[in-house]
Design an enzyme around this catalytic site. Sequence first.
Site, PDB file in Angstrom:
ATOM      1  N   GLU A  21       0.869  -1.175   0.000  1.00  0.00           N
ATOM      2  CA  GLU A  21       0.000   0.000   0.000  1.00  0.00           C
ATOM      3  C   GLU A  21       0.908   1.227   0.000  1.00  0.00           C
ATOM      4  O   GLU A  21       1.803   1.340   0.844  1.00  0.00           O
ATOM      5  CB  GLU A  21      -0.879   0.004   1.262  1.00  0.00           C
ATOM      6  CG  GLU A  21      -1.788   1.210   1.261  1.00  0.00           C
ATOM      7  CD  GLU A  21      -2.747   1.265   2.432  1.00  0.00           C
ATOM      8  OE1 GLU A  21      -2.755   0.353   3.272  1.00  0.00           O
ATOM      9  OE2 GLU A  21      -3.483   2.273   2.496  1.00  0.00           O
TER      10      GLU A  21
ATOM     11  N   ARG B 186       5.852 -12.883   9.536  1.00  0.00           N
ATOM     12  CA  ARG B 186       6.427 -11.543   9.365  1.00  0.00           C
ATOM     13  C   ARG B 186       7.862 -11.537   9.844  1.00  0.00           C
ATOM     14  O   ARG B 186       8.220 -12.277  10.751  1.00  0.00           O
ATOM     15  CB  ARG B 186       5.676 -10.530  10.235  1.00  0.00           C
ATOM     16  CG  ARG B 186       4.332 -10.142   9.763  1.00  0.00           C
ATOM     17  CD  ARG B 186       3.754  -9.094  10.712  1.00  0.00           C
ATOM     18  NE  ARG B 186       4.122  -7.758  10.310  1.00  0.00           N
ATOM     19  CZ  ARG B 186       3.453  -7.055   9.405  1.00  0.00           C
ATOM     20  NH1 ARG B 186       2.403  -7.568   8.814  1.00  0.00           N
ATOM     21  NH2 ARG B 186       3.832  -5.841   9.090  1.00  0.00           N
TER      22      ARG B 186
ATOM     23  N   LYS C 181       4.564   1.125  10.233  1.00  0.00           N
ATOM     24  CA  LYS C 181       4.611   2.358   9.444  1.00  0.00           C
ATOM     25  C   LYS C 181       4.151   3.548  10.287  1.00  0.00           C
ATOM     26  O   LYS C 181       4.664   4.649  10.132  1.00  0.00           O
ATOM     27  CB  LYS C 181       3.689   2.232   8.225  1.00  0.00           C
ATOM     28  CG  LYS C 181       4.304   1.480   7.066  1.00  0.00           C
ATOM     29  CD  LYS C 181       3.359   1.550   5.860  1.00  0.00           C
ATOM     30  CE  LYS C 181       3.629   0.409   4.892  1.00  0.00           C
ATOM     31  NZ  LYS C 181       2.444   0.091   4.062  1.00  0.00           N
TER      32      LYS C 181
HETATM   33  P1  ATP Z   1       1.604  -1.582   7.867  1.00  0.00           P
HETATM   34  O1  ATP Z   1       0.634  -2.475   8.571  1.00  0.00           O
HETATM   35  O2  ATP Z   1       2.723  -1.074   8.721  1.00  0.00           O
HETATM   36  O3  ATP Z   1       0.942  -0.572   6.987  1.00  0.00           O
HETATM   37  P2  ATP Z   1       1.604  -3.539   5.871  1.00  0.00           P
HETATM   38  O4  ATP Z   1       1.946  -4.915   6.236  1.00  0.00           O
HETATM   39  O5  ATP Z   1       0.174  -3.219   5.759  1.00  0.00           O
HETATM   40  O6  ATP Z   1       2.337  -2.560   6.853  1.00  0.00           O
HETATM   41  P3  ATP Z   1       1.854  -3.343   3.056  1.00  0.00           P
HETATM   42  O7  ATP Z   1       2.381  -2.205   2.283  1.00  0.00           O
HETATM   43  O8  ATP Z   1       0.417  -3.612   2.966  1.00  0.00           O
HETATM   44  O9  ATP Z   1       2.335  -3.101   4.553  1.00  0.00           O
HETATM   45  O10 ATP Z   1       2.698  -4.653   2.755  1.00  0.00           O
HETATM   46  C1  ATP Z   1       2.975  -5.146   1.472  1.00  0.00           C
HETATM   47  C2  ATP Z   1       3.396  -6.587   1.585  1.00  0.00           C
HETATM   48  O11 ATP Z   1       4.532  -6.703   2.434  1.00  0.00           O
HETATM   49  C3  ATP Z   1       2.304  -7.441   2.196  1.00  0.00           C
HETATM   50  O12 ATP Z   1       2.204  -8.631   1.447  1.00  0.00           O
HETATM   51  C4  ATP Z   1       2.778  -7.697   3.589  1.00  0.00           C
HETATM   52  O13 ATP Z   1       2.308  -8.920   4.063  1.00  0.00           O
HETATM   53  C5  ATP Z   1       4.295  -7.669   3.434  1.00  0.00           C
HETATM   54  N1  ATP Z   1       4.946  -7.276   4.690  1.00  0.00           N
HETATM   55  C6  ATP Z   1       4.731  -6.154   5.398  1.00  0.00           C
HETATM   56  N2  ATP Z   1       5.445  -6.151   6.548  1.00  0.00           N
HETATM   57  C7  ATP Z   1       6.161  -7.312   6.548  1.00  0.00           C
HETATM   58  C8  ATP Z   1       7.091  -7.914   7.458  1.00  0.00           C
HETATM   59  N3  ATP Z   1       7.435  -7.327   8.610  1.00  0.00           N
HETATM   60  N4  ATP Z   1       7.609  -9.121   7.133  1.00  0.00           N
HETATM   61  C9  ATP Z   1       7.286  -9.733   5.978  1.00  0.00           C
HETATM   62  N5  ATP Z   1       6.415  -9.221   5.083  1.00  0.00           N
HETATM   63  C10 ATP Z   1       5.845  -8.031   5.355  1.00  0.00           C
HETATM   64 MG    MG Z   2      -1.398  -2.646   4.720  1.00  0.00          MG
END
Ligand code: ATP
Ligand code: MG
Length: 593
Positions: free
Chosen positions: A54, A297, A307
């Site tokens: 995102e 994760r 974030k």
């Molecule tokens: P936040 O919740 O902080 O906004 P997010 O997980 O929603 O982070 P996205 O931009 O939606 O962030 O993530 C894009 C991809 O990266 C998703 O498939 C997510 O599962 C993966 N991802 C995000 N954080 C991690 C992490 N700590 N370890 C492994 N994969 C991750």
């Molecule tokens: Mg997200």
Amino acid sequence: MSAPSDPTAAPTAPPDASADGAPAAGKQDFIRQIVRDDLASGKHAAIRTRFPPEPNGYLHIGHAKAICLDFGIAREFGGTCNLRLDDTNPAKEDPEYVQAIQDDVRWLGFDWHDLRHASDYFEVLYLAAEKLIRQGDAFVCDLSADEVRAYRGTLTEPGRNSPYRERGVDENLDLFRRMRAGEFPDGARTLRAKIDMASGNINLRDPALYRIKHVEHQNTGNDWPIYPMYDYAHSLSDAVEGITHSLCTLEFEDHRPLYDWCVARVDLAGSPELVKPLTDRGLPFEASRPRQIEFSRLNFNYLVMSKRKLMALVQDGLVDGWDDPRMPTLQGIRRRGYTPSALRLMVDRVGISKQNSLLDISILEGALRDDLDGAAPRRMAVIDPVKLVLTNLPESHEEQLVFANHPKDESFGERRVPFSRTLWIEREDFEEVPPKGFKRLTVGGDVRLRGAGIVRCDAVVKDADGRVVELHGTLDPDSRAGMEGANRKVKGTIHWVSAAHAVEAEVRLYDRLFSVADPDDDSDGKTYRDHLNPDSRRTVNGYVEPAAATAAPEQSFQFERLGYFVADRRDHTAARPVFNRSVTLRDTWAGKA
Ligand code: ATP
Ligand code: MG
């Protein structure tokens, strides 16, 4: 006598090679096994994955794991991977993030098959929602957000049906079209899936598919006053793109039944009319029944990775922006001197599992050390300088010593290092009153000057406050490599730079941003902001040899005995070198409480 099979013997890896002999053969995690099986059984002729961030912030080290899996698995198995910006929440999203995401993915060494946006599919998603309404699988609900919550039930109690659940198809279609036409204010209505309010899985209790939000979108402007919800948009975007394996983190495990429900009920593959908006725009589509697979994760101690918290650190000026070298963003650690290969190495070492855990940051730092040990040329730099005058050399003495750029790899070649009568050495390499076991310079003692011979310290010059300002020594002219006295034993070797030739440099000594292992733990009433390490950045002026000063920005070096450093990608110039310490040579935190 030896048993035919020894149960204690290490298992040999099963013979395994993909058709083209790709390196996929080596890695044996459960996701790659699924992919391997699906290719072997003919379920898929080719695989397709996607990385779906995102664009509401900068990517961080956790995302590096997802990127390495999504793009890496596609590459290893001869498939393709799309970069999809999951832009369904326009209020929080920004083109600045979109650009940074693309830069970061490329920097990590990957490229996408197609660049897509969830917003590319808004029309398809809308038509699919009308289809769900006509099938009796979705309804327009007038409950407020608070009422929806009250009707939802809890983990132990079933929810209650919305009073709007039995609306007829025509009324639903009419209301949904008017939602789309912008007739209702934000939050007045939602479109909800009609699944099961008694389901043990709360995600299946008639989840919202669309909400009303009069917000301008970075790609679609003011075309849409309604926006699709994550689960709906994500599952169908995967289906539109022909994704075969949709890899995501464990928190989506409970969403998988909804993911599957959306894909099955909409059935894009069987409904070409729904994808007409794409074909009309010349966008290819390749509908599939994607399979969602969850993995753990990536989390490290001494870091925060949400974030929201990273945003707060930037906005409150606790760090110098998103690319502050102490930040766990990819932009930050890149500036710190992390290399793409170090991150890929870290992801390989961490592996993939279904178990979330807090990993030790030494795994990350260790991967960088191991990568740079092989990849970084060596240089000499002095970061806390004190002068050493070799009084037995003439004032005009000047020579160019030849140094190997790497102790273990001749392909790095050699360089010339100027040597003269006056040197800078590290202040801490001299002790007037040496503690027990001190192996470096002391009055009357000997030490080897790296590559230049053995020096004995004869005298100390101090200022009025008693601070050492200069050391005087005698160089043994016979003690260089290849000379008669070369094998004379001295306890220590120190590094140096020639004062007349060295270039003054700003050296930024970074350390961990947080001083406690779990800054997210607020059980003692303190928050991550209370645990900032006050010594996480120290800036000093040092001296580097000429061959370091002329480095290109982002070039990494090992400064001998000091650690790995990188020429700052923003501020470094040959005239005014700026180096960031990426990591120390050894783990200086090990054993600390
Ligand atoms: P936040 O919740 O902080 O906004 P997010 O997980 O929603 O982070 P996205 O931009 O939606 O962030 O993530 C894009 C991809 O990266 C998703 O498939 C997510 O599962 C993966 N991802 C995000 N954080 C991690 C992490 N700590 N370890 C492994 N994969 C991750
Ligand atoms: Mg997200």
